[in-house]
Design an enzyme around this catalytic site. Structure first.
Site, PDB file in Angstrom:
ATOM      1  N   SER A 250       0.867  -1.193   0.000  1.00  0.00           N
ATOM      2  CA  SER A 250       0.000   0.000   0.000  1.00  0.00           C
ATOM      3  C   SER A 250       0.890   1.224   0.000  1.00  0.00           C
ATOM      4  CB  SER A 250      -0.892   0.004   1.235  1.00  0.00           C
ATOM      5  OG  SER A 250      -1.829  -1.038   1.150  1.00  0.00           O
TER       6      SER A 250
ATOM      7  N   LYS B 198      -7.232   1.861  -2.618  1.00  0.00           N
ATOM      8  CA  LYS B 198      -6.805   1.486  -1.268  1.00  0.00           C
ATOM      9  C   LYS B 198      -6.813   2.706  -0.348  1.00  0.00           C
ATOM     10  CE  LYS B 198      -5.232  -0.830   2.236  1.00  0.00           C
ATOM     11  NZ  LYS B 198      -3.939  -1.454   2.489  1.00  0.00           N
TER      12      LYS B 198
ATOM     13  N   LYS C  85       0.004   6.385   8.849  1.00  0.00           N
ATOM     14  CA  LYS C  85       0.805   6.417   7.614  1.00  0.00           C
ATOM     15  C   LYS C  85      -0.117   6.487   6.387  1.00  0.00           C
ATOM     16  CE  LYS C  85       1.968   3.177   4.602  1.00  0.00           C
ATOM     17  NZ  LYS C  85       2.065   1.784   4.188  1.00  0.00           N
TER      18      LYS C  85
END
Lengths: 295, 295
Positions: free
Chosen positions: B93, B169, B237
């Site tokens: 990701s 995502k 993150k």
């Protein structure tokens, strides 16, 4: 049973009809807006005082806190007609803290009070499948349960303290409003990054991001179908209620505040009567195109 | 098929094992951390260049954007070993915009590139039920599909442009993070107002507020079970990635920014390794008690 019902709006007229179907005698206060059919079905009495005087249980389904206060305690109001042992049920969505005050005053007349706001909208009211969130004494809840069961399905006594039902309804409106905003941010981002928002929604439906809101309101954002549904200006009112109560309780609700501001932006742009999925237009106004367009 | 797999972390080791089970020969670069069992199951090669040289398809499953850049283009990296006609699949990701640059460089070597990040966590990786969101050419997607089917279930080609999978995502992480925050605001509010958050969650489960997050993470907030799951510092993150991409794209994400700040507050308070449902602790720090306590 002899029931009083005050507030035959979009929701109330459906709910009162279910009480008739269940075999109750339903009294309403006279209003010029009553249809001839309603004048036949309901027992029409001169005012709210008369409704309270001639019934056992009085149900309120009104737009906002001041309406409930007026109908309960204003001139020719419910309180003036109450006898000891009666039950007042407020199914409106209003302030939890004001609810506590209203209940205290009603209790002083020897009557029980339940706050029992609903969710599920007009469809839920029509299909008698409303979610009903109740605050008040267990005995009063049990007394009212057959009536609730005539109008709804998912019926929960949240707590024995009045206001618990309204608190739950506020919590519901927080989750619904903030989840709509979450889906809107994700779809605007995806669209602006060049991805097809319909495919993104489809991919997200399988996993942890799944919600009723992603399913229904996400689709409305993509299809651009913003017919209500539930109007932005009503959800704005509910989040104002949340923020006002939060201030009184001393709790910070940062994203409720942010979503309330976005609803305000929608109202300012003339979108107050759109379905609350139309919140996405406020985010689009901070970017440069709609979620159904290529970048 | 001869597959290279780089990144045998918590997720990657499960995913690579499914490829072995499906009958593929899986090569990995040598690392001191390889277990003796892994040295037996996988074909161990000296470095990423050798892995690219001896396989048809190279899969990456790495923590962050700089890791992918290093493994692809650093010393002894994948790019140095690629021949025309190979396929690189990045299942990490990472940044959608950096992904587009990586793909261009790989394409210049006559190779296809797919970005194919996953959601579903360790459980999804173990059960081969991952959601896989793919960006890249249809032909490359079809070539990779049997491998995806060995590792996941809900597999969607979001778009033929590289980065579309990563964009999806990011959208997923926005919805998940903001829905967790929505549930947290509602439960903190309800609890602070004196209602039982467990009953509120139960009442909300039937209606429009329903989500996988309300079900799973709402329960964790009430039970105070914050074992990961998915760690706050990883979600932080991901939202940083969202905000960075949004800045590049010129789109405002007000609540993503707010939730990223709340995750930062959690990290600052030493809660970065809690499950992301532990976000509720940041809101509780703005009120005066936990959601499982009476007011």
């Amino acid at each position: 049973m002899k029931i009083g019902f005050i507030g035959l709006g979009i929701m109330g007229r459906r709910m009162a009809a279910h009480l008739l179907t269940a075999g109750h005698e339903v009294s309403v206060p006279d209003r010029p807006s009553l249809t001839s059919e309603q004048r036949t079905s309901f027992k029409v009495l001169p005012d709210a005082t008369a409704v309270a005087r001639e019934t056992e249980i009085v149900i309120l389904m009104l737009p906002d806190t001041p309406d409930v206060e007026q109908v309960l305690f204003g001139a020719n109001g419910v309180a003036d007609g109450l006898r000891e042992g009666q039950l007042v049920i407020d199914m409106s969505s209003i302030s939890p803290t004001e609810t506590r005050k209203f209940a205290e005053t009603i209790n002083q007349k020897g009557c029980d009070y339940l706050d029992a706001p609903v969710s599920g909208g007009e469809v839920g009211a029509k299909q008698a499948s409303l979610t009903i969130m109740v605050g008040g004494p267990t005995a009063a809840f049990e007394r009212a349960l057959p009536l609730f069961q005539a109008m709804g399905k998912n019926i929960t006594l949240i707590g024995e303290t009045n206001g618990a039902g309204q608190t739950c309804k506020v919590a519901n409106q927080i989750v619904v409003g903030l989840t709509i905003e979450a889906v809107a941010e994700a779809l605007v981002f995806a669209s602006k990054a060049g991805a097809d928002p319909a495919k993104v929604r489809q991919a997200l439906m399988g996993g942890l991001a799944t919600s009723r809101i992603l399913e229904l309101h996400g689709d409305r954002m993509i299809q651009r179908t913003f017919d209500p549904g539930f109007r932005i200006k009503l959800h704005q009112k509910d989040l104002n209620l949340a923020l006002q109560s939060a201030r009184e309780l001393g709790v910070a609700l940062p994203n409720t505040a942010s979503v309330q501001q976005l609803f305000s932006a929608c109202v300012a742009n003339g979108h107050g009567n759109l379905d609350h999925s139309g919140l996405v237009t406020a985010l689009e106004a901070m970017a440069s195109h709609q979620v159904d367009q290529a970048p």
